[in-house]
Every structure is written in structure tokens, then in C-alpha cells.
Scaffold this active site. Sequence first.
Site, PDB file in Angstrom:
ATOM      1  N   SER A 154     -31.967  64.839 -56.841  1.00 29.76           N
ATOM      2  CA  SER A 154     -31.396  63.492 -56.899  1.00 29.76           C
ATOM      3  C   SER A 154     -30.223  63.431 -55.920  1.00 29.76           C
ATOM      4  CB  SER A 154     -30.979  63.158 -58.318  1.00 29.76           C
ATOM      5  OG  SER A 154     -29.746  63.718 -58.602  1.00 29.76           O
ATOM      6  N   LEU A 155     -29.545  62.314 -55.906  1.00 34.11           N
ATOM      7  CA  LEU A 155     -28.452  62.115 -54.950  1.00 34.11           C
ATOM      8  C   LEU A 155     -27.145  61.903 -55.694  1.00 34.11           C
ATOM      9  CD1 LEU A 155     -30.073  59.457 -52.604  1.00 34.11           C
ATOM     10  CD2 LEU A 155     -29.351  61.738 -51.899  1.00 34.11           C
ATOM     11  N   LYS A 205     -31.459  52.360 -50.139  1.00 33.72           N
ATOM     12  CA  LYS A 205     -31.781  53.080 -51.373  1.00 33.72           C
ATOM     13  C   LYS A 205     -32.713  52.179 -52.172  1.00 33.72           C
ATOM     14  CE  LYS A 205     -30.045  55.944 -55.059  1.00 33.72           C
ATOM     15  NZ  LYS A 205     -31.005  55.518 -56.042  1.00 33.72           N
ATOM     16  N   GLU A 260     -40.540  56.362 -51.726  1.00 37.21           N
ATOM     17  CA  GLU A 260     -40.400  55.513 -52.910  1.00 37.21           C
ATOM     18  C   GLU A 260     -41.576  54.545 -52.999  1.00 37.21           C
ATOM     19  OE1 GLU A 260     -37.571  56.311 -54.465  1.00 37.21           O
ATOM     20  OE2 GLU A 260     -36.974  54.632 -55.743  1.00 37.21           O
ATOM     21  N   LYS A 271     -27.401  60.218 -44.777  1.00 40.02           N
ATOM     22  CA  LYS A 271     -27.817  61.623 -44.702  1.00 40.02           C
ATOM     23  C   LYS A 271     -27.335  62.211 -43.388  1.00 40.02           C
ATOM     24  CE  LYS A 271     -31.907  60.485 -47.364  1.00 40.02           C
ATOM     25  NZ  LYS A 271     -33.324  60.141 -47.378  1.00 40.02           N
ATOM     26  N   LYS A 307     -23.712  52.992 -53.726  1.00 40.89           N
ATOM     27  CA  LYS A 307     -24.363  52.006 -54.583  1.00 40.89           C
ATOM     28  C   LYS A 307     -23.734  50.614 -54.462  1.00 40.89           C
ATOM     29  CE  LYS A 307     -26.906  53.277 -57.770  1.00 40.89           C
ATOM     30  NZ  LYS A 307     -27.028  54.277 -58.795  1.00 40.89           N
ATOM     31  N   CYS A 365     -28.184  13.280 -76.574  1.00 45.73           N
ATOM     32  CA  CYS A 365     -27.407  13.746 -75.426  1.00 45.73           C
ATOM     33  C   CYS A 365     -25.967  14.014 -75.872  1.00 45.73           C
ATOM     34  CB  CYS A 365     -27.430  12.690 -74.324  1.00 45.73           C
ATOM     35  SG  CYS A 365     -26.300  13.052 -72.979  1.00 45.73           S
ATOM     36  N   CYS A 398     -32.037  13.273 -70.916  1.00 45.39           N
ATOM     37  CA  CYS A 398     -31.269  12.268 -71.626  1.00 45.39           C
ATOM     38  C   CYS A 398     -31.816  10.919 -71.188  1.00 45.39           C
ATOM     39  CB  CYS A 398     -29.793  12.401 -71.248  1.00 45.39           C
ATOM     40  SG  CYS A 398     -28.871  10.883 -71.532  1.00 45.39           S
ATOM     41  N   CYS A 431     -25.103   6.964 -69.244  1.00 40.84           N
ATOM     42  CA  CYS A 431     -24.591   8.305 -69.546  1.00 40.84           C
ATOM     43  C   CYS A 431     -23.590   8.731 -68.469  1.00 40.84           C
ATOM     44  CB  CYS A 431     -25.757   9.295 -69.602  1.00 40.84           C
ATOM     45  SG  CYS A 431     -25.232  10.983 -69.904  1.00 40.84           S
TER      46      CYS A 431
END
Length: 715
Positions: free
Chosen positions: A86-87, A119, A177, A298, A322, A416, A434, A440
Site C-alpha cells: 500500500s502507500l 490515485k 486499478e 513516485k 489525498k 406550502c 406550491c 407565494c
Amino acid sequence: MSRAATTDPGLQAEALRDELVRLDHAYHTLDDPLASDAEYDALFRELQAVEQAHPDLQTPDSPTQRVGGIPRSDLPTVQHEVPMLSLGNAFDDAGIVAFDRRVREGLGVASVRYAAELKFDGLAVTLRYENGLLVRAATRGDGSVGEDVTPNARTIATLPLRLEGAHPPALIDVRGEVLMFHADFDAINQRQRAADAREFVNPRNAAAGSLRQLDARITASRPLHFFAYGIGAFDAGTSGVALPETHSGLLDWYRKLGIPVNDERAVMEGCEGLLDFYRRIGTQRAGLPYDIDGVVYKVDAFEAQRRLGFVARAPRFAIAHKFPAEEATTVIEQIDVQVGRTGAITPVARLAPVFVGGVTVTNATLHNEDEIRRKDVRVGDTVIVRRAGDVIPEVLRVLIDKRPAESVEYRLPTACPVCGSAVVREEGEAVARCSGGLVCAAQRKQALLHFAQRRALDIEGLGDKVVDQLVVRDLVRQPADLFALDRETVAGLDRMADKSAANLVDAIEKAKRTTFARFLFALGIRHVGEEVARVLAREFGRLDALLAADWPALMERKRTLQKENVGRRTRGEAQRPIPLEGIGDEIVQALAQFMAEPHNRDAIGRMREVGIVWPEADGTILRVDAVDTPQGASAGPLSGKTFVLTGSLPDLTRDEAKARIEATGGKVSASVSRKTDFVVAGAEAGSKAEKAVELGVPLIDQEALLRMIESGRIK
Ligand code: IVH
């Protein structure tokens, strides 16, 4: 949860372990997550912290000792020849600065060349090619042992079953991936919904659930993608292939072999470049067709990677930077409804504040009644919310096992909340409305904001706060009332300086001169957006013509012409232009309804009285010979003239200039030719202006254009 209730580190570690195991099981084995990633990560980090402070509490089976994922018991397993690691993560710039420093110190150099890439938020797989043939595909599993998904991976359309090139290596493990794109995810969930089957919670989950199948036919029905980002075992055999010396070179080589590699990658020297890459990708993230949760840096040279080696189960030569999580868990404190311009009732969840997508969110849309029903969202529920890019935050789903016992199903109000009128939902409509119309205050307010917006009458300074007061104080009941406002009245509003009041009154005055299309758009008729308004303006030319329209007859004529055209096409004859092209029954119905309302006609009449004006033209539609007029050429002042726009005009955007020309019968073309009548040039006009001079086409400025439009005379 019990972990919060105890301060005994032993009990705390145990509670955290149990909870993480439960979440792991739900996520990896059942493909049915119980918590957001952020929530899982927080628990995970909490456990890591406890174990770091008390190393004796660390058990060999602790979730922190696993790279992630448990093999699914019913798929065959595969032992990875080279473990899939993993990283390490960094969440801020300082983490990357520290990473770069560690790398430089580790290598004893002043500056390092890095490869940066995305990623991907999918699932890691390893693909084994022997003598160029795909012989095995496996998931990462726990990093040492994964699941065999060979038949499933073979259904991924973009994956080569045989590598390109005449001399493939004897063996290569390509790592990367597997992802599902958003569009495919949405389509699959729609299918699941239609079949009354369970929906996937996110594209990563859908990708995992689709690849980890015993029946590869199911995988085949779910479009997946693959992007390569690494290498495991390698044996050149007799092929004579030498591995590239850098990570970037490896990915270039993969591409030549026909292996999918993502284009969003770069090679750079030093830390600054990495941070630039992170920011650039951050701005593009929401527009990508698939999910990413960060970027990865990397060390580019494999030799340097080897020298740096690994710490625990992550490489020292790479790190994940991230992005802020786009999903988070929070609680719904209340559900309110908002009333939109057309009366549409939108339920909104009021949330316990939660940090998501880089901001604190307190509201999320629940879309409509059906969505609430489908997700069964209730007050008091713990929910996952999502905020991606600038998109309005939404409630994704409910964590049912956290629902309070006393919770009750949510029901939309029947009256309403703003005006008390009945809330009605018409048959076949997803949205409840409504029924109060302009009675209104909420609808009135939205209607005024719509009327004043930049793309409508463009009244600068007439924003939310001002409109609110104008409506509440009953100073403005309909758009025309705006034009009766004087400086004193406006200056009497809260937080309105004399200068701003003067500017606003000027802006209102200026807005009286507009175009027919803008005016139509500003009316806020349902389904009449800018484009439809432009078509109506062009084809009717004059407001009176539009007010007098016999909509059913127009539709009839349209249908007849369409039918006749089919006949003409089969006979190879020229087509007749169709009136109101692109304007369907739904829009026409909305127009007919709007125009049939006496109060709407009154409102329009009042707007004319206060002096809203625009250049009018004889449109194509209501003329007797309309069907014989070539399409697009109407009889306005600019009728039959072709314009080309270049450079930036002082007051009009290109779209606005185009709309004005078209509303008065002219045509706008993208390139200058001998057929061009005028080139309208603004600041920094380029080659089009030069071409005009070369071809002898008259060059005019904005002022001259507006004069032509308004005077109706072409000079
Ligand atoms: S490299 C030795 N590159 O992130 C380094 N991983 O936490 C091994 N991931 O399981 C991984 N995009 O699923 C690498 N461009 C990328 C990646 C990437 C996504 C995932 C991968 C891995 C996890 C590492």
C-alpha cells in the site's frame, strides 16, 4: 460506540478492532459498506495511535497489520509472487515537503525527479501476461494472497488479451486499478432499480462487486476500465526485452504494449512541481469521468526506488497525496422544504455540521419526494453525505443500523410553508409544487431574481438580499413594479448606501433596453430556457405575434410539415423548414398555459407600459409564406445578413451579440468568407479581422452593430 465510553487503552483497542473488523467484513466480503471511508479511516487512525502509544496492545490480527481487504472465500486464491503493497498518505503540503526531504536525504541528492499520477479510487489488480498472453488476473486481497478473477478480467473491454509487439517478455505482472466510470455506474444503478435489485453505493464498490463475481457473465454486463500504474514479477526470458529504467518509461512502454495507461501524468523535478500537479488535478477532479481520491508521487528512477526500499508495508519512494474526502457521515437534524421559482418544492436536510469536500456543510438536497422514499431518509438518521466539486451536497444513503428506534417516515407537507397554498403533485411528475403562483412570496422572490439575472434582463445589484426586502415589504409584486422604484425607496432598504441605491435604480433603468429573446427568457415560463427563448424570438419576431399565437394550430402545422418532409426525403426533394424546430409538446403546453393566464398577460402588459423595449422583427412563423422561407432567414432588420464576431466587444459577450443578431434575423458564422456581410470586431481582434480586410468585407464595431439592430437600417 463503546470505544468512546472507555479510557482503558486495552478495552479501547479491542473495541476499535472489533468495529473495524465488522466494517471490513461488510465492505470487502458483503460489498455493502456500513460507514464512509472517512469514518473508517478515522477509526483506523485512532487504533493506530493507541497501538503506537502501547505497542504491547498490538495483536497480530489487528486490522492495522493488514494491507487491506480480505479474500472473498468463494473465489479461488492466488499467492502474489511480489507482494502488493500500500502507500503512505499525506493530507497537506507539509506532508509532501517532508516526503521530499526524506527522499533527498535517503538518496543523498539535492533534487529528485518524480513521476506524478492519479490515485484511482477503484480496486487494485495484478495481471499476469506470459509470452504476451493474459493468463491470470488477481485482486490485491490482503497484499500477499488475492482472489483469482481471471475470467472476469477477461471481460474488461480495454484490456488486451494479447500484448502488442513481436517479442513479449516471458512473464510480466502488470499492476493497476480497475474502475467503473460514473456514467456506467449511474446506468447500472438505474438498471438495478428497475429490477428492484440492490443499488451500489459508489463506483468503487460497483467495480469491486462486478469484478469479484463467480459468474463472469455478470462482470461482462458491467463496463469496467483499467489503468496500469506498476509492475510486479518480471522475466524477460528469451525476448531480449529490457525493462525501462524509470517509472514514467515503464508506463510509456505499457502504452506501446496496448495496456491502458492514464494520460493525466507528469514528470517533474522537486517539491514545487508536485504541489502544482496536486492543485491542477484538484481543480479538474469534479470533471473527471471516474473517481480519484488523490494523486500519487513516485521517485521516477527504479534504481533510486530500490535504494530507498520499504518501511513496514509501504514504499519509501512513493506517497499518496489525498484530496479532502467527498463523503462523510453526519446526522439529519431536520428536514425543511424550499420553494422554487415555479413552485417546485425541494426537501432539504439540515445537518449536524460536517467537514466534507474541503468545506463545512450544514445543508444537503434530498431532491424530491420519491428520492426520500427510495432512500427512506428520516429526521434523526445518520447518513452519508457527498459534496463533490461545486456540486450541491446531497444525502447519499442512510446507515440503517444507526437509526433511532422512535424514527418515523418523512412526509412532504401538504401546504406550502411560505404561503399556505396547497402543495400538489401532478400525475407523472417527480416534483411537488406550491399551487400559490405569484401569491407565494417564495415564488415571487425567485421569479424576480430570475428576471434580473445576468442572462435575462441583467439588472446588476438586484441580488438575493434586496429582492427579499422588496418582496417582504410588498414594494414589488411583479417585475414591472421594479421600474417604479425610486432612489429614496431603494435607499430606505437595510444596508443600502445612497450610492448603491443610485446605481441600482440606474441599472433598472438601463435594463429596459433588451432583446426579445432575453425578455422571453426573463418571464420565467416553465421549460423556456435561453435557447428556447431565442428560437421563439427569432420565429415570432414580435411579442404581439407570440401573444396571438394559436398554439394547438401551430403544433398541428408542425406535425403536418414533419410528415410531408418524410415524403419529400424519400422522393429526394428539398426539405421544407419546420417551424419551432426543437420545441416539443411539453414546452408548447407550458407556453399555452402561461399565455392563457390573464395575470401573466397583465404582467406582460405592465412591462410594456413601463417601457421595456427591444427591436422587433417580422418573424418567420406567422407569415403566410413561412413554409417557403429558407430556414433560419427571418425578415428582421438584419435579415439575410451574415456576421462574424471577433475579439471582445465592450458591453456584449459573444453569446449576447449572437443572440441579438439572430433575434433580428441575422446569421452568425464562425469564419470569414466572401459571403460574410460584416465582421464585428472588438478588442484584440485577430486573424478574422485581417481576413475581412483582405476580402474587402466591411469591419464594424459594437456601436455600429447596435445601431443597425435598433434603427433597422443596414448601412
Ligand atoms: S502504487 C508500491 N499508484 O492505492 C506502491 N497505487 O494505498 C503500490 N492506487 O492499493 C501502489 N492509484 O489500489 C499506486 N497511481 C497509483 C494508484 C494506486 C490508486 C491504489 C492502489 C493501492 C492503494 C495504495
